[in-house]
Design a protein around this motif. Structure first.
Motif, mmCIF file in Angstrom:
data_model
loop_
_atom_site.group_PDB
_atom_site.id
_atom_site.type_symbol
_atom_site.label_atom_id
_atom_site.label_comp_id
_atom_site.label_asym_id
_atom_site.label_seq_id
_atom_site.Cartn_x
_atom_site.Cartn_y
_atom_site.Cartn_z
ATOM 1 N N ILE A 31 3.262 25.867 23.282
ATOM 2 C CA ILE A 31 4.466 26.222 24.035
ATOM 3 C C ILE A 31 5.680 25.645 23.324
ATOM 4 N N LYS A 32 6.712 26.474 23.180
ATOM 5 C CA LYS A 32 8.001 26.009 22.680
ATOM 6 C C LYS A 32 9.005 26.109 23.814
ATOM 7 N N GLY A 33 9.699 25.012 24.111
ATOM 8 C CA GLY A 33 10.669 25.002 25.182
ATOM 9 C C GLY A 33 10.478 23.801 26.078
ATOM 10 N N THR A 34 11.324 23.692 27.076
ATOM 11 C CA THR A 34 11.252 22.581 28.013
ATOM 12 C C THR A 34 11.190 23.120 29.440
ATOM 13 N N GLY A 35 10.540 22.339 30.333
ATOM 14 C CA GLY A 35 10.401 22.746 31.722
ATOM 15 C C GLY A 35 8.949 22.816 32.120
ATOM 16 N N ALA A 36 8.677 23.501 33.227
ATOM 17 C CA ALA A 36 7.325 23.620 33.770
ATOM 18 C C ALA A 36 6.656 24.888 33.262
ATOM 19 N N PHE A 37 5.398 24.746 32.793
ATOM 20 C CA PHE A 37 4.670 25.871 32.209
ATOM 21 C C PHE A 37 3.223 25.881 32.694
ATOM 22 N N THR A 38 2.632 27.081 32.703
ATOM 23 C CA THR A 38 1.200 27.257 32.897
ATOM 24 C C THR A 38 0.686 28.188 31.810
ATOM 25 N N LEU A 39 -0.302 27.713 31.045
ATOM 26 C CA LEU A 39 -0.847 28.483 29.931
ATOM 27 C C LEU A 39 -2.314 28.782 30.190
ATOM 28 N N PHE A 56 -3.159 24.478 30.392
ATOM 29 C CA PHE A 56 -2.035 23.562 30.628
ATOM 30 C C PHE A 56 -1.301 24.017 31.877
ATOM 31 N N ASP A 57 -0.953 23.059 32.730
ATOM 32 C CA ASP A 57 -0.187 23.355 33.932
ATOM 33 C C ASP A 57 0.637 22.119 34.270
ATOM 34 N N GLY A 58 1.892 22.129 33.852
ATOM 35 C CA GLY A 58 2.726 20.963 34.086
ATOM 36 C C GLY A 58 4.028 21.037 33.340
ATOM 37 N N PRO A 59 4.773 19.931 33.329
ATOM 38 C CA PRO A 59 6.086 19.919 32.658
ATOM 39 C C PRO A 59 5.966 19.617 31.167
ATOM 40 N N ARG A 66 -1.156 23.176 23.108
ATOM 41 C CA ARG A 66 -1.642 23.015 24.479
ATOM 42 C C ARG A 66 -3.051 23.577 24.695
ATOM 43 N N ALA A 67 -3.592 24.325 23.722
ATOM 44 C CA ALA A 67 -4.921 24.903 23.931
ATOM 45 C C ALA A 67 -5.594 25.187 22.605
ATOM 46 N N GLU A 68 -6.910 24.991 22.556
ATOM 47 C CA GLU A 68 -7.747 25.393 21.429
ATOM 48 C C GLU A 68 -8.988 26.078 21.991
ATOM 49 N N THR A 69 -9.269 27.288 21.479
ATOM 50 C CA THR A 69 -10.412 28.027 22.022
ATOM 51 C C THR A 69 -11.003 28.937 20.960
ATOM 52 N N GLY A 70 -12.304 29.096 21.006
ATOM 53 C CA GLY A 70 -12.986 29.956 20.051
ATOM 54 C C GLY A 70 -12.877 31.422 20.446
ATOM 55 N N LEU A 71 -12.477 32.254 19.499
ATOM 56 C CA LEU A 71 -12.317 33.689 19.736
ATOM 57 C C LEU A 71 -12.974 34.476 18.606
ATOM 58 N N THR A 72 -13.244 35.754 18.889
ATOM 59 C CA THR A 72 -13.930 36.612 17.937
ATOM 60 C C THR A 72 -12.991 37.685 17.428
ATOM 61 N N ALA A 73 -12.992 37.895 16.120
ATOM 62 C CA ALA A 73 -12.128 38.905 15.516
ATOM 63 C C ALA A 73 -12.375 40.266 16.145
#
Length: 807
Positions: A454-462, A470-473, A493-500
């Motif tokens: 996330i780029k920016g400031t404030g409250a976010f949920t990803l 992620f859920d917070g400031p 804020r997140a790392e996850t395995g994905l498939t091409a």
């Protein structure tokens, strides 16, 4: 002119104090208010300098993207700069823009300057010539310019608060000189004053430099606008010559200015002077009724893509070409580098525009080379941080109120949301807006662990693939730039395995909160992403194998927007990631290795003697890949010459960009750039003015009559070409009791074109200023009589013929 002034005075006479004060304050991020009572429509401004973004900072409102200003200066061609300006005026009119916030004519004082790519050169004369061409072209198109940033805004560290301590002589001979030249030769309609202070006063309150020098000595009659959020004090700004305080609606002008007059702190006549200049601008751009615009009919249409391509190839600087490695000979080519596939076309920050097409080096060479002759390998990825989500993402922005009801939505071309002022989706207002959700799908190009941020400031949920990570400031970084939401680094804020090839759902929700003291309304944040990171050694080994199997290897190395951008200075001059290791490995595998350097400003090239050729492409704009193909296959020769010295940070004479206790002393005086390199007796990697073509030139004669220099050159090669004839002035007698001058300095230049075996004469008139120095005791220019050597050649280090003149 008389008619314009009459219309301005008539309009001014109809305005009351409140209307006058309101006109001098931005009504939003990019415009001034309309005043129907005098037939004045709203005046709209927009960032440049490589394009015209318009009032919307988003990829769904595309613009032509020209090469970086360093590239434009590398052409050493003021006429080409004028043509670029005409195109940008056309773009401005298409987007409803009256004033372009460009060009940037600050100098390359130090190679560490983070916004280096957005300015032209280390040399004030070259900067002034290119800037004059640019301003002339834009204003020939009926659009205003604001030459910036006045003055000494040469670095980004603490740019809002730094007090630059600049000697009077250096200020006059270097930093003010490009502004003075452009005011004299192009008559710009606007100037932008900088954030920084100079010798005490902030530039938005600098009575001496704005009122006495810019307007008094130079006769500038345009308007003066603050850099965004730079104006700090109502009385100080107006007395210091500031006409417009941007952005709005909350500024030091408007109601605050009217109240200052009513309180007796300012005279209404002082306000009138500022309003008069804004109305003059409005008349010139055709925004004021009863006033004939400066350009009643726009110039003939310009093909933006074609000019972008021409400018890029004319700007490429070939600094090394052993055994005629370029242009390419028939055979197979291994193209290597992340920037070959995902092109870096421009620098970060307010110079950013969004073209509707980008030709990458891979695209350009695939189209230009015979089928089956080109292979591609990643090699090494310079991006060590997350970037705005782009390739593979299909996103929409959904806006909701506090109750969760959808109040508006729209297509999001990438992961960046930047809504300024009233630029909101239909039906959405700041009062009703509670959350913005970027939602859609992501189809990976590679299998493995993908990183999101996330780029920016404030409250976010990803959330990614149904999991909330992620859920917070997200607070601002300590001591951050006020524009961190635009220019700051993303946070992982997140790392996850994905498939091409297998799509997943992604969502980033931002809670919109507008602080009471915010000077303008903006919604700004971004979803960021990074592809799986393979082992760098494996990638480099694969690239070396590809190079070994090909007749020629072309490696594209690049900086990133975390290296070159507005908002921060550079920490070093090295290429990010493992790119130096990549070049060495490829060169060891294939001696016929060509390296293309995709950066807006100097980087260190520690392997430069190990490769066959080096081509500097700068940030080449939207057609960069097509232009690269034109040059490497030999359809066109690279036309550029260095506008700035390239060398190592260890040897660079001027490197300090960080203030101490709020102050940054320019202790080097007039010795920056090549002036400083020669004074220190150091040899750079590539000197100012250097650049090779695909033919050779002989300098046959030079004739001097007073300050007129006539040079004859011959094309001794086998193909047509263009030469940049450079003239340096060197005093024969040293300075004695006078302040020291450089060993030599650029005094003139001209382009010469000729076919094989042909000769061509160029005539250059040396300006009087080339023979003058600023006398700090007398506070005036001093013409230094004496004997001067006229040194003519291909760069400051490659001087071919000389003559002497006495003045």
């Amino acid at each position: 002119m008389a008619g314009t002034e009459a219309a301005v005075e008539a309009a001014l006479g109809k305005l009351d104090l409140d209307a006058k004060a309101r006109l001098l304050a931005g009504q939003d991020m990019w415009s001034l208010p309309e005043l129907p009572e005098i037939g004045l429509r709203s005046l709209v401004m927009s960032d440049g300098p490589v394009g015209v973004r318009g009032v919307r900072w988003t990829a769904d409102d595309p613009s032509v993207a020209l090469p970086s200003p360093t590239a434009l200066a590398a052409t050493w061609d003021p006429e080409l700069a004028r043509r670029a300006g005409v195109l940008l005026a056309q773009e401005a009119r298409r987007k409803g823009v009256d004033v372009l916030l460009a060009p940037t004519v600050n100098l390359h004082r130090s190679p560490l300057g983070g916004r280096h790519f957005e300015a032209y050169s280390e040399d004030p004369y070259l900067t002034g010539r290119i800037g004059t061409g640019y301003v002339t072209g834009v204003q020939e198109g009926g659009v205003g310019t604001t030459v910036k940033h006045f003055v000494a805004n040469d670095a980004e560290t603490d740019r809002f608060t730094v007090n630059n301590l600049v000697g009077e002589r250096a200020l006059r001979e270097l930093y003010l000189a490009p502004f003075e030249a452009i005011v004299e030769h192009a008559r710009p309609w606007g100037i932008m004053t900088a954030y920084n202070s100079v010798n005490g006063p902030t530039m938005t309150e600098h009575h001496q430099l704005v009122n006495e020098v810019l307007r008094g000595e130079w006769g500038f009659d345009g308007y003066n606008v603050s850099d965004w959020m730079a104006a700090r004090d109502t009385v100080g700004a107006l007395r210091g010559g500031l006409d417009v305080a941007m952005p709005g609606p909350r500024t030091v002008y408007g109601p605050a200015l009217a109240q200052a007059v009513r309180d007796g702190l300012l005279e209404e006549s002082e306000v009138d002077e500022a309003v008069r200049r804004v109305l003059r601008l409005a008349a010139r751009v055709g925004a004021l009724a009863d006033a004939e615009p400066a350009v009643p009919e726009p110039p003939a249409p310009v093909d933006g893509a074609a000019l972008a391509r021409e400018l890029a190839r004319r700007a490429f600087v070939l600094v090394r070409n052993e055994n005629a490695a370029l242009p390419l000979k028939p055979g197979t080519v291994a193209l290597i580098g992340a920037a070959a596939r995902d092109a870096r076309i421009l620098g970060g920050g307010s110079a950013t525009v969004f073209p509707d097409q980008v030709v990458s080096p891979l695209d350009g060479l695939t189209a230009a080379l015979p089928d089956g002759t080109l292979s591609y390998a990643l090699g090494a990825d310079p991006t060590t941080e997350l970037a705005v989500a782009d390739k593979g993402f299909e996103l929409r922005a959904v806006c909701r109120d506090a109750a969760g009801n959808i109040i508006g939505s729209g297509f999001a071309p990438n992961g960046q949301i930047q809504w300024m002022g009233t630029d909101l989706p239909e039906g959405v207002t700041h009062d009703r807006l509670h959350t913005v959700e970027l939602t859609g799908t992501f189809t990976p190009r590679a299998t493995g662990t993908h990183t999101f941020g996330i780029k920016g400031t404030g409250a976010f949920t990803l959330a990614v693939a149904g999991t909330t990570y992620f859920d917070g400031p997200q607070p601002p970084a300590d001591g951050s730039d006020p524009f961190e939401a635009f220019f700051g680094a993303p946070v992982t804020r997140a790392e996850t395995g994905l498939t091409a090839g297998r799509p997943v759902e992604v969502s980033l929700t931002h809670v919109f909160e507008l602080p009471e003291d915010v000077p303008f309304k903006v919604v700004a944040f971004a979803l960021a992403h990074q592809e799986p990171q393979r082992d760098p050694d494996e990638l480099i080994a694969e690239a070396a194998e590809a190079a070994r199997a090909a007749d020629t290897a072309i490696v594209i190395v690049a900086t990133t927007d975390r290296v070159e951008s507005e908002g921060f200075d550079r920490k070093d001059l090295t290429l990010p990631g493992r790119q130096d290791d990549l070049v060495r490995a490829v060169a060891a595998a294939n001696p016929n290795t060509v390296v293309v350097v995709n950066s807006g400003s100097p980087v260190e090239l520690p392997w430069r003697d190990e490769v066959a050729a080096i081509l500097l492409s700068w940030f080449p704009g939207q057609e960069g890949g097509a232009a690269l193909a034109d040059v490497v296959i030999g359809a066109h020769e690279p036309g550029g010459r260095l506008p700035t010295t390239w060398g190592s940070l260890t040897d660079a004479p001027v490197t300090r960009v960080a203030p101490a206790d709020g102050e940054l002393p320019y202790t080097e005086g007039v010795f920056i750039g090549y002036r400083a390199w020669e004074k220190a007796g150091r040899t750079p990697a590539y000197p100012f003015g250097h650049g090779l073509g695909y033919t050779d030139w002989a300098y046959e004669s030079v004739e001097v009559a007073g300050t007129t220099v006539k040079v004859r050159v011959r094309n001794t090669g086998e193909r047509a070409g263009r030469e940049v004839v450079q003239i340096y002035l060197a005093p024969v007698e040293r300075d004695g009791d006078r302040p020291a001058r450089p060993v030599r300095w650029l005094a003139g230049f001209a382009g010469a074109e000729a076919g094989p075996g042909e000769t061509v004469d160029v005539t250059v008139e040396l300006p009087r200023r080339a023979f003058e120095v600023w006398d700090e005791a007398a506070h005036r220019w001093l013409f230094v009589k004496g004997s001067y050597e006229i040194q003519v050649g291909r760069s400051i280090a490659d001087r071919r013929i000389t003559a002497t003149t006495n003045v």
